[in-house]
Motif scaffolding. Structure first.
Motif, short mmCIF file in Angstrom:
data_model
loop_
_atom_site.label_atom_id
_atom_site.label_comp_id
_atom_site.label_asym_id
_atom_site.label_seq_id
_atom_site.Cartn_x
_atom_site.Cartn_y
_atom_site.Cartn_z
N MET A 45 33.30 47.10 -56.13
CA MET A 45 34.08 46.02 -56.24
C MET A 45 34.74 45.56 -57.75
SD MET A 45 34.63 41.81 -55.26
CE MET A 45 36.01 41.65 -54.49
N GLN A 46 35.88 45.87 -58.34
CA GLN A 46 36.05 45.81 -59.76
C GLN A 46 35.87 44.59 -60.25
OE1 GLN A 46 40.34 47.73 -59.54
NE2 GLN A 46 39.26 49.22 -60.91
N THR A 47 35.62 44.47 -61.58
CA THR A 47 35.43 43.16 -62.35
C THR A 47 36.92 42.95 -62.74
OG1 THR A 47 34.91 44.41 -64.39
CG2 THR A 47 33.11 43.71 -62.80
N GLN A 48 37.08 41.93 -63.35
CA GLN A 48 38.25 41.29 -64.19
C GLN A 48 38.51 42.43 -65.19
OE1 GLN A 48 38.44 37.22 -64.98
NE2 GLN A 48 40.60 37.08 -64.54
N ARG A 49 37.40 42.62 -66.17
CA ARG A 49 37.47 43.41 -67.17
C ARG A 49 37.89 44.81 -66.61
NH1 ARG A 49 33.03 46.30 -69.84
NH2 ARG A 49 33.64 47.17 -71.74
N GLU A 50 37.49 45.32 -65.85
CA GLU A 50 37.92 46.82 -65.22
C GLU A 50 39.19 46.78 -64.95
OE1 GLU A 50 34.78 47.32 -62.39
OE2 GLU A 50 33.41 48.21 -63.71
N THR A 51 39.65 45.75 -64.12
CA THR A 51 41.03 45.59 -63.84
C THR A 51 42.04 45.40 -64.97
OG1 THR A 51 40.41 44.53 -61.80
CG2 THR A 51 42.84 44.28 -62.39
N ALA A 52 41.38 44.82 -66.02
CA ALA A 52 42.47 44.61 -67.28
C ALA A 52 42.57 45.93 -68.01
CB ALA A 52 42.08 43.52 -68.13
N ALA A 53 41.53 46.50 -67.89
CA ALA A 53 41.41 47.80 -68.53
C ALA A 53 42.39 49.09 -67.86
CB ALA A 53 40.13 48.74 -68.57
N GLU A 54 42.50 48.74 -66.76
CA GLU A 54 43.42 49.80 -65.78
C GLU A 54 44.66 49.29 -66.14
OE1 GLU A 54 42.68 50.77 -61.71
OE2 GLU A 54 40.47 50.51 -61.99
N ALA A 55 45.04 48.09 -66.22
CA ALA A 55 46.38 47.49 -66.30
C ALA A 55 46.88 47.91 -67.76
CB ALA A 55 46.17 46.07 -66.24
N ARG A 56 45.85 47.77 -68.84
CA ARG A 56 46.36 48.29 -70.25
C ARG A 56 46.64 49.77 -70.24
NH1 ARG A 56 42.23 44.93 -71.39
NH2 ARG A 56 40.89 46.56 -71.64
N ALA A 57 45.77 50.62 -69.67
CA ALA A 57 45.98 52.08 -69.52
C ALA A 57 47.17 52.41 -68.64
CB ALA A 57 45.09 52.75 -68.96
N HIS A 58 47.75 51.77 -67.79
CA HIS A 58 48.88 51.92 -67.11
C HIS A 58 49.91 51.49 -68.08
CE1 HIS A 58 51.74 52.11 -64.03
NE2 HIS A 58 52.20 51.02 -64.22
N ARG A 59 50.13 50.39 -68.55
CA ARG A 59 50.97 50.02 -69.51
C ARG A 59 51.30 50.93 -70.58
NH1 ARG A 59 49.05 45.61 -71.02
NH2 ARG A 59 49.30 44.43 -69.04
N ASP A 60 50.32 51.41 -71.27
CA ASP A 60 50.40 52.28 -72.31
C ASP A 60 51.07 53.50 -71.99
OD1 ASP A 60 49.91 53.19 -74.79
OD2 ASP A 60 47.81 53.95 -74.52
N THR A 61 50.52 53.93 -70.92
CA THR A 61 51.31 55.22 -70.15
C THR A 61 52.66 55.12 -70.12
OG1 THR A 61 49.03 55.83 -69.36
CG2 THR A 61 50.92 57.10 -68.39
#
Length: 127
Positions: free
Chosen positions: A1-17
């Motif tokens: 299960m993903q932590t809130q930090r991991e989910t935020a990192a994925e969202a940042r990477a997606h947004r940056d892309t």
């Protein structure tokens, strides 16, 4: 299960892309991996095309752009949990979760979901 930090990192990477132009992404990948490696990733034979993309002189075909954006997003995700040197090494090294293929080669072979899953596992410490 993903932590809130991991989910935020994925969202940042997606947004940056999503916010980067394909020229910016091509330039970044070229600087990190080389024109030749990016050409293989994109599925083209002429590595000089990568330089043209990076300069904004023309744009890659749709399938090549998807591969470049995927590689950038995965790199940024791994980098967010490690650093740029480890992210580069992770992208070019053999990965047991990808049948000992490198994430870059797996992206070149259109195994996008598998690579993202491998990146998540790596960041969670599973591999």
């Amino acid at each position: 299960m993903q932590t809130q930090r991991e989910t935020a990192a994925e969202a940042r990477a997606h947004r940056d892309t999503a916010q980067q132009t394909i020229a910016d992404i091509a330039r970044f990948l070229q600087d990190v991996f080389s024109q030749r490696i990016v050409a293989v990733l994109a599925g083209i034979g002429d590595s000089k095309q990568v330089g043209n993309w990076a300069k904004g002189q023309n744009a890659p075909r749709f399938d090549a752009e998807v591969r470049l954006r995927t590689a950038y997003q995965v790199f940024k995700l791994v980098e967010s949990g490690e650093n740029c040197h480890i992210a580069r090494a992770w992208m070019i090294g053999m990965n047991p979760q990808l049948e000992d293929c490198s994430p870059l080669q797996a992206i070149a072979d259109d195994h996008f979901k598998e690579v993202m899953s491998a990146a998540r596992s790596y960041l969670q410490g599973d591999l």
